[in-house]
Design a protein around this motif. Structure first.
Motif, PDB file in Angstrom:
ATOM      1  N   LYS A 229      44.799  29.218  33.365  1.00 44.52           N
ATOM      2  CA  LYS A 229      45.709  30.075  34.119  1.00 44.52           C
ATOM      3  C   LYS A 229      46.094  29.410  35.446  1.00 44.52           C
ATOM      4  O   LYS A 229      47.257  29.424  35.850  1.00 44.52           O
ATOM      5  CB  LYS A 229      45.011  31.407  34.398  1.00 44.52           C
ATOM      6  N   LEU A 230      45.100  28.804  36.080  1.00 47.69           N
ATOM      7  CA  LEU A 230      45.339  28.115  37.348  1.00 47.69           C
ATOM      8  C   LEU A 230      46.412  27.060  37.185  1.00 47.69           C
ATOM      9  O   LEU A 230      47.339  26.956  37.988  1.00 47.69           O
ATOM     10  CB  LEU A 230      44.054  27.431  37.822  1.00 47.69           C
ATOM     11  N   ARG A 231      46.267  26.288  36.106  1.00 40.46           N
ATOM     12  CA  ARG A 231      47.240  25.209  35.849  1.00 40.46           C
ATOM     13  C   ARG A 231      48.643  25.806  35.735  1.00 40.46           C
ATOM     14  O   ARG A 231      49.591  25.318  36.333  1.00 40.46           O
ATOM     15  CB  ARG A 231      46.889  24.482  34.557  1.00 40.46           C
ATOM     16  N   GLN A 232      48.733  26.880  34.959  1.00 42.35           N
ATOM     17  CA  GLN A 232      50.030  27.531  34.757  1.00 42.35           C
ATOM     18  C   GLN A 232      50.603  28.036  36.073  1.00 42.35           C
ATOM     19  O   GLN A 232      51.761  27.785  36.410  1.00 42.35           O
ATOM     20  CB  GLN A 232      49.878  28.717  33.787  1.00 42.35           C
TER      21      GLN A 232
ATOM     22  N   GLU B 183      36.068  35.981  41.298  1.00 45.60           N
ATOM     23  CA  GLU B 183      37.157  35.009  41.360  1.00 45.60           C
ATOM     24  C   GLU B 183      37.779  34.764  39.979  1.00 45.60           C
ATOM     25  O   GLU B 183      38.997  34.752  39.835  1.00 45.60           O
ATOM     26  CB  GLU B 183      36.633  33.687  41.946  1.00 45.60           C
ATOM     27  N   ILE B 184      36.924  34.603  38.967  1.00 42.37           N
ATOM     28  CA  ILE B 184      37.476  34.340  37.627  1.00 42.37           C
ATOM     29  C   ILE B 184      37.802  35.643  36.907  1.00 42.37           C
ATOM     30  O   ILE B 184      38.125  35.651  35.728  1.00 42.37           O
ATOM     31  CB  ILE B 184      36.513  33.480  36.760  1.00 42.37           C
ATOM     32  N   GLY B 228      39.629  24.329  43.141  1.00 42.92           N
ATOM     33  CA  GLY B 228      40.409  23.738  44.222  1.00 42.92           C
ATOM     34  C   GLY B 228      41.046  22.429  43.774  1.00 42.92           C
ATOM     35  O   GLY B 228      42.230  22.178  44.010  1.00 42.92           O
ATOM     36  N   LYS B 229      40.231  21.632  43.062  1.00 44.01           N
ATOM     37  CA  LYS B 229      40.703  20.323  42.606  1.00 44.01           C
ATOM     38  C   LYS B 229      41.846  20.489  41.612  1.00 44.01           C
ATOM     39  O   LYS B 229      42.834  19.755  41.655  1.00 44.01           O
ATOM     40  CB  LYS B 229      39.538  19.582  41.941  1.00 44.01           C
ATOM     41  N   GLU B 233      45.413  18.759  41.729  1.00 39.79           N
ATOM     42  CA  GLU B 233      45.833  17.827  40.674  1.00 39.79           C
ATOM     43  C   GLU B 233      47.142  18.242  40.040  1.00 39.79           C
ATOM     44  O   GLU B 233      48.037  17.442  39.862  1.00 39.79           O
ATOM     45  CB  GLU B 233      44.758  17.745  39.585  1.00 39.79           C
ATOM     46  N   VAL B 234      47.178  19.516  39.694  1.00 39.28           N
ATOM     47  CA  VAL B 234      48.380  20.003  39.025  1.00 39.28           C
ATOM     48  C   VAL B 234      49.572  19.881  39.964  1.00 39.28           C
ATOM     49  O   VAL B 234      50.659  19.474  39.576  1.00 39.28           O
ATOM     50  CB  VAL B 234      48.179  21.452  38.549  1.00 39.28           C
TER      51      VAL B 234
END
Lengths: 241, 241
Positions: A229-232, B183-184, B228-229, B233-234
Motif C-alpha cells: 500500500k505504501l508503494r502505491q 501504524e499497519i 520510511g525507506k 525508494e519509491v
C-alpha cells in the motif's frame, strides 16, 4: 469443632472457611458468645453453617459418636502424641472417615486444654514462621479444611479449554515470519539462522494456540500488505505532483 | 501485592497471614483505605509489615523490577493463560525467585482487572467448593503463603540460566508493538484492546528474557525504518522515471 472460642467473629470466619472447602458440620464447645451478630457478619454467605451449628456444653458431649479426633496444636509441647503436618495428617483422618471423625481447635489464646488433648488420636501442626506463629483461628481452619479437601481428592480445578496449534500451523507461521523478517532486512548474513532459532525458542515456550497463530500471521500479512500500500500511495502522491 | 482492596481489615489480616508464613514485603495498589485503624487491629503482631508496606498508584509502578508475576484467579474465565492449583504454581514462582517476583491479588468483589491479568505470567486458583467459592481475601493470602512456605522448604530450586526481563522493559516492548500495529492498521476500532490483551498473554506465557525483548523491539524498529525507506525508494524511483 471449635472449643471455647472467645471471639464470635472467628466462629463466623471459620464457618465461611469450612464452606469454601465443602465442609458443613460445625460443633461449638462452650463458645463465649453464640449466636452473635459478629459471627453472622463474618460468615458472609455461610450463615447456614452457623444456623446448623451444634452447641455443646462439654468436649465429652461434642465427641459423642466420634471414632477419630485430630487436634490442632499451635506449639511444641511436651506431649507423647504423634504430631504431623496437615499434608500427612489429613489422609489419616480420611482413613477413619467412614464413621464420624472430628477436627478439634482450641481457644485463640491457649489452644487445647490437657483434657481435650488427651482425647485426640493425632495432633496436627501447621508449619509457620518460628518468629511469628500467630495464626488466626479461622486462618488455621481454612488451611486444614483446604488440606482435607485436597486429601479427599477434590483438588482439581477447572482449566480453561485451550486449543493448542498443531505443529504444521506453527511451522506455517515461522515460514511467514522468516520471509517477513528477510523482507525488512532484519534477517541477513551470519545471524540469520541464530536469530530464527532464538525466535522459535521464544514461541515454543509460549506454546502457541490456534487462535494466536492466526493473530500473529494476521499481523505479518498486514505488514506485507502495508508495504504494498505504501508503494502505491507514495507513487500516487508523486505522480499527482 | 494487593490491588484496590476495599476493606482495610483484609489488608491487616493479609499482613498477619503473610507473617505467619515468613513473608514480609507487602505492596498495596490503590487501597481504598490505608493506613487504617482496622488494618492495624487485624494485623495483630504483624503491624511491622503494614508499616513497611509500599503503597503504589498503579500496577505498573508496583511491578517495576518484577520478573515474574503470579495472579490469583477466583473463577474460571475464558482466558488463554495457564491456571494451576497452588501446589503446582508455587514451585514455578520459586524458580524465578532469585530476582523479584510477585503474587498479585485483586479486589474482594471482582478479582483482577483485565489489565492486571494481562501482566501475569501464571494464574493460580485455589480449589474450592464449587457451590460456595467465597474465599475471604486474607484466607486466600493465607493458603497461598502456606503453599509457598512448603514449596520453599522442599529445597532444591533450579536456578534459571536465563535473564528474565523486568516488567518495565516488557512494557516498553508492548508500547512499541502497539504503536507499530496501529501504524499497519492491524489494531483499529473495537478489537484493539482485546487483541492487545491477547498478545500480552501470549508473551507473558513465554516469560520474555531481556535479550528477547531486545530482539522483538529490534524487529519493530526495523519494520518502521523499512516503511520510511520504502517511501524514499519509491519516491526516488518515480522521480527518476
Amino acid at each position: 469443632m471449635l472449643s471455647h472460642t472467645s471471639h464470635p467473629g472467628n466462629i463466623g470466619a471459620a464457618a465461611r472457611a469450612m464452606k469454601t472447602m465443602g465442609l458443613s458440620r460445625l460443633y461449638l464447645v462452650n463458645p463465649k458468645f453464640f449466636p452473635d451478630a459478629q459471627a453472622t457478619a463474618m460468615a458472609a454467605g455461610a450463615d447456614d453453617i452457623l444456623e446448623q451449628a451444634v452447641v455443646c456444653a462439654s468436649i465429652e458431649e461434642a465427641l459423642h459418636g466420634v471414632v477419630y479426633t485430630v487436634g490442632m496444636s499451635a506449639r511444641v509441647r511436651d506431649i507423647s502424641q504423634q504430631v504431623l503436618p496437615p499434608r500427612a495428617a489429613m489422609p489419616q483422618l480420611l482413613q477413619h472417615a467412614q464413621q464420624p471423625v472430628a477436627l478439634l481447635f482450641g481457644t485463640e489464646m491457649s489452644g487445647l486444654t490437657n483434657e481435650e488433648l488427651a482425647r485426640c488420636h493425632l495432633m496436627v501442626r501447621i508449619p509457620v514462621n518460628p518468629e511469628y506463629s500467630s495464626l488466626n483461628l479461622a486462618a488455621a481452619v481454612q488451611l486444614i479444611a483446604y488440606e482435607l479437601r485436597l486429601a479427599a481428592g477434590q483438588g482439581e480445578i477447572e482449566a480453561p479449554a485451550v486449543q493448542p496449534a498443531p505443529a504444521e500451523h506453527v511451522e506455517g507461521f515461522f515460514r511467514q515470519l522468516e520471509a517477513t523478517l528477510v523482507e525488512i532486512e532484519f534477517l541477513h548474513g551470519q545471524h540469520h539462522a541464530k536469530l530464527m532459532r532464538r525466535l522459535r525458542r521464544l514461541y515454543a515456550r509460549a506454546q502457541l494456540e490456534e487462535e494466536e497463530v492466526n493473530i500473529l500471521r494476521g499481523i505479518l500479512t498486514l505488514t506485507t500488505q502495508y508495504h504494498g500500500k505504501l508503494r502505491q500511495e507514495v507513487k500516487a502522491h508523486v505522480q499527482g505532483d
